[in-house]
Design an enzyme around this catalytic site. Structure first.
Site, mmCIF file in Angstrom:
data_model
loop_
_atom_site.group_PDB
_atom_site.id
_atom_site.type_symbol
_atom_site.label_atom_id
_atom_site.label_comp_id
_atom_site.label_asym_id
_atom_site.label_seq_id
_atom_site.Cartn_x
_atom_site.Cartn_y
_atom_site.Cartn_z
ATOM 1 N N CYS A 8 -2.240 12.410 -8.985
ATOM 2 C CA CYS A 8 -1.025 12.633 -8.980
ATOM 3 C C CYS A 8 -0.671 12.810 -7.513
ATOM 4 C CB CYS A 8 -0.709 13.956 -9.609
ATOM 5 S SG CYS A 8 1.004 14.387 -9.446
ATOM 6 N N ASP A 34 13.087 14.263 -0.690
ATOM 7 C CA ASP A 34 12.646 12.855 -1.145
ATOM 8 C C ASP A 34 12.570 11.666 -0.191
ATOM 9 O OD1 ASP A 34 13.166 11.859 -4.524
ATOM 10 O OD2 ASP A 34 13.472 10.185 -2.909
ATOM 11 N N HIS A 50 -0.144 21.440 -11.935
ATOM 12 C CA HIS A 50 0.297 19.983 -12.569
ATOM 13 C C HIS A 50 0.926 20.117 -14.108
ATOM 14 C CE1 HIS A 50 0.212 15.733 -12.895
ATOM 15 N NE2 HIS A 50 -0.088 15.718 -14.094
ATOM 16 N N ASN A 91 14.060 13.812 -14.881
ATOM 17 C CA ASN A 91 13.813 12.903 -15.611
ATOM 18 C C ASN A 91 12.729 13.258 -16.406
ATOM 19 O OD1 ASN A 91 16.112 11.259 -14.627
ATOM 20 N ND2 ASN A 91 14.882 10.709 -12.757
ATOM 21 N N GLY A 97 13.495 7.111 -16.685
ATOM 22 C CA GLY A 97 13.150 6.638 -15.386
ATOM 23 C C GLY A 97 12.325 7.461 -14.583
ATOM 24 N N THR A 99 9.242 8.143 -12.640
ATOM 25 C CA THR A 99 8.418 7.625 -12.334
ATOM 26 C C THR A 99 7.016 8.099 -11.491
ATOM 27 O OG1 THR A 99 9.411 7.606 -9.932
ATOM 28 C CG2 THR A 99 9.849 5.746 -11.125
ATOM 29 N N HIS A 104 9.352 17.601 -11.939
ATOM 30 C CA HIS A 104 10.225 17.882 -10.766
ATOM 31 C C HIS A 104 11.579 17.807 -11.121
ATOM 32 C CE1 HIS A 104 9.453 13.465 -10.884
ATOM 33 N NE2 HIS A 104 10.545 13.259 -10.607
ATOM 34 N N HIS A 106 15.188 17.277 -9.119
ATOM 35 C CA HIS A 106 16.029 16.735 -8.128
ATOM 36 C C HIS A 106 17.204 17.547 -7.709
ATOM 37 C CE1 HIS A 106 14.280 12.459 -8.541
ATOM 38 N NE2 HIS A 106 14.213 12.864 -9.609
HETATM 39 P P1 DGP Z 1 11.449 10.191 -10.964
HETATM 40 O O1 DGP Z 1 12.357 8.723 -10.853
HETATM 41 O O2 DGP Z 1 12.492 11.306 -11.410
HETATM 42 O O3 DGP Z 1 10.204 10.379 -11.404
HETATM 43 O O4 DGP Z 1 11.647 10.599 -9.141
HETATM 44 C C1 DGP Z 1 10.634 10.649 -8.251
HETATM 45 C C2 DGP Z 1 11.012 10.755 -6.945
HETATM 46 O O5 DGP Z 1 9.856 10.979 -6.188
HETATM 47 C C3 DGP Z 1 11.672 9.469 -6.418
HETATM 48 O O6 DGP Z 1 13.224 9.645 -6.084
HETATM 49 C C4 DGP Z 1 11.099 9.166 -4.967
HETATM 50 C C5 DGP Z 1 10.094 10.269 -4.922
HETATM 51 N N1 DGP Z 1 8.953 10.116 -4.543
HETATM 52 C C6 DGP Z 1 7.860 9.158 -4.719
HETATM 53 N N2 DGP Z 1 6.881 8.992 -3.911
HETATM 54 C C7 DGP Z 1 7.094 10.063 -2.972
HETATM 55 C C8 DGP Z 1 6.409 10.410 -1.882
HETATM 56 O O7 DGP Z 1 5.336 9.816 -1.609
HETATM 57 N N3 DGP Z 1 6.925 11.317 -1.192
HETATM 58 C C9 DGP Z 1 8.424 11.809 -1.187
HETATM 59 N N4 DGP Z 1 8.803 12.516 -0.331
HETATM 60 N N5 DGP Z 1 8.986 11.669 -2.287
HETATM 61 C C10 DGP Z 1 8.579 10.484 -3.166
#
Ligand code: DGP
Length: 119
Positions: A8, A34, A50, A91, A97, A99, A104, A106
């Site tokens: 992860c 982010d 986790h 999400n 969406g 990812t 988490h 936002h």
């Molecule tokens: P979601 O789509 O809700 O799963 O948002 C995942 C968020 O995580 C997306 O806005 C980009 C962020 N993200 C992904 N990889 C990294 C990373 O390596 N570092 C940081 N700071 N953010 C990341």
């Protein structure tokens, strides 16, 4: 058993194996900026243990969700957005969406947001 998932990306960020811009940290959660901000302020708050998604919140770990909301109020104060306002988004799953499969929250702020402001 470790509270981390070795595969992860957010677990790696919490452990410091992947660099991040830390905004806030306590025993239960970690907040960082982010990598792909969708607003002038875009922060992610994650539990240090986790949890893959909202689907995995249950009686054994629900306290951390309440804790994160109180941390978010503290972060909002720290970031100077508590009065101007902010949006909290989680999400859950493919259609939403999601990812990164580590729960988490936002925090989006710094400009007026319409219905389209979804990360
Ligand atoms: P979601 O789509 O809700 O799963 O948002 C995942 C968020 O995580 C997306 O806005 C980009 C962020 N993200 C992904 N990889 C990294 C990373 O390596 N570092 C940081 N700071 N953010 C990341």
């Amino acid at each position: 058993m470790s509270a981390f998932d070795d595969n992860c990306i957010f677990c790696k960020i919490i452990k410091g194996d992947i660099p991040s811009t830390k905004v806030y940290e306590d025993d239960l959660c970690y907040a960082f900026r982010d990598i792909n901000p969708q607003a002038p302020t875009h922060i992610l708050v994650v539990p240090k243990t986790h949890i893959s998604s909202c689907n995995d919140v249950n009686e054994s770990n629900e306290a951390v969700v309440g804790h994160i909301y109180s941390a978010i109020a503290r972060i909002a104060e720290q970031e100077g957005i508590s009065k101007t306002g902010y949006r909290i988004i989680t999400n859950c799953g493919k259609d939403a969406g999601q990812t990164v499969f580590h729960l988490h929250f936002h925090i989006l702020a710094g400009k007026p947001m319409g219905e389209g402001m979804l990360p």
